[in-house]
Design a protein around this motif. Sequence first.
Motif, PDB file in Angstrom:
ATOM      1  N   VAL A 158     -47.185 -31.087  13.754  1.00 33.52           N
ATOM      2  CA  VAL A 158     -47.689 -30.018  14.609  1.00 33.52           C
ATOM      3  C   VAL A 158     -46.730 -29.752  15.762  1.00 33.52           C
ATOM      4  CG1 VAL A 158     -49.573 -29.309  16.129  1.00 33.52           C
ATOM      5  CG2 VAL A 158     -50.075 -30.500  13.998  1.00 33.52           C
ATOM      6  N   GLY A 159     -46.259 -30.822  16.412  1.00 29.53           N
ATOM      7  CA  GLY A 159     -45.369 -30.653  17.560  1.00 29.53           C
ATOM      8  C   GLY A 159     -44.041 -30.024  17.190  1.00 29.53           C
ATOM      9  N   GLY A 160     -43.473 -30.397  16.042  1.00 33.97           N
ATOM     10  CA  GLY A 160     -42.196 -29.819  15.631  1.00 33.97           C
ATOM     11  C   GLY A 160     -42.298 -28.314  15.419  1.00 33.97           C
ATOM     12  N   ARG A 161     -43.355 -27.880  14.778  1.00 35.95           N
ATOM     13  CA  ARG A 161     -43.529 -26.442  14.556  1.00 35.95           C
ATOM     14  C   ARG A 161     -43.767 -25.698  15.862  1.00 35.95           C
ATOM     15  NH1 ARG A 161     -47.364 -26.013   9.129  1.00 35.95           N
ATOM     16  NH2 ARG A 161     -45.891 -27.004   7.681  1.00 35.95           N
ATOM     17  N   LEU A 162     -44.512 -26.332  16.780  1.00 37.88           N
ATOM     18  CA  LEU A 162     -44.757 -25.680  18.064  1.00 37.88           C
ATOM     19  C   LEU A 162     -43.470 -25.515  18.860  1.00 37.88           C
ATOM     20  CD1 LEU A 162     -48.106 -27.370  19.210  1.00 37.88           C
ATOM     21  CD2 LEU A 162     -47.775 -25.064  18.336  1.00 37.88           C
ATOM     22  N   VAL A 163     -42.606 -26.521  18.808  1.00 46.82           N
ATOM     23  CA  VAL A 163     -41.312 -26.416  19.514  1.00 46.82           C
ATOM     24  C   VAL A 163     -40.486 -25.275  18.928  1.00 46.82           C
ATOM     25  CG1 VAL A 163     -39.121 -27.575  19.953  1.00 46.82           C
ATOM     26  CG2 VAL A 163     -41.270 -28.823  20.241  1.00 46.82           C
ATOM     27  N   ALA A 164     -40.420 -25.219  17.601  1.00 44.14           N
ATOM     28  CA  ALA A 164     -39.629 -24.169  16.955  1.00 44.14           C
ATOM     29  C   ALA A 164     -40.173 -22.781  17.285  1.00 44.14           C
ATOM     30  CB  ALA A 164     -39.621 -24.401  15.441  1.00 44.14           C
ATOM     31  N   ARG A 165     -41.484 -22.635  17.268  1.00 47.00           N
ATOM     32  CA  ARG A 165     -42.073 -21.335  17.583  1.00 47.00           C
ATOM     33  C   ARG A 165     -41.942 -20.997  19.053  1.00 47.00           C
ATOM     34  NH1 ARG A 165     -47.947 -22.142  15.395  1.00 47.00           N
ATOM     35  NH2 ARG A 165     -48.268 -20.271  16.677  1.00 47.00           N
ATOM     36  N   GLY A 166     -42.052 -22.020  19.911  1.00 48.08           N
ATOM     37  CA  GLY A 166     -41.903 -21.773  21.337  1.00 48.08           C
ATOM     38  C   GLY A 166     -40.514 -21.302  21.706  1.00 48.08           C
TER      39      GLY A 166
END
Length: 237
Positions: A158-166
């Motif tokens: 979850v955190g990896g995808r949020l970083v990429a989207r952010g």
Amino acid sequence: MLQHVDVQPGKRYQLKLDIRRNSADASPVAMVCLRWLIYPLDCKVASFGKLPLVEGWQTITGELPLRTARGEWGAPLVLELYNRSHKAPLEIDNVSLVELETGRELIRNGSFTDANDFWFFSSDRNHMPWHVKNFAVNQVFELGWVGLVATAFLLLAVGGRLVARGLTGDSYAAVCLASLTGCMMVGLFDSITDVPRLSIVFLLIALAGSLKAARKRIKVRRQPSAAEDPAADTLTT
């Protein structure tokens, strides 16, 4: 010591247990309260009267009139047993809670023959001796190493995808990432999964972070082919 009990408001119950002690300062307290894990509410205390100090085991009986109903958020009713003294030891065995009208027994494993099955321990004021003050260590304690690995995989996914989207300017992902980071910062020095409500909030944040807006569907108008276009059959000279 705590155990969930299926008691009904308005009925009368008899609590019986065996105790052994070497000091009159050690005296049992028994009550039924609304409780999740810590901080009981609306407790009804069983009265044992003045207990004589005898050698060996003695059986004590108290009546427990119950007027408590389940409160907000569905907090369960819990039988609580504790020692009033902080220094003198108290031994307890053969705990029984009987509904007087029907004779129904509500306590499971009251003799502790199956160790602590159906029982749990807690402390409302001095929880430091048993409370796990770290999220990762608490996951190992509650779920084992498999549970810790599963939790780490969830956070990384979850955190990896949020970083990429952010990084692409997605403000929703940035807010979810900040919320999840806040949970983990608290988890460095405390546990955030002690009670169901906190666990649900944590999982909802992770779930919200895994969501993203659906892509807009662009309707493409198909151009008619030469076979379908009647104008294509017209020859011009």
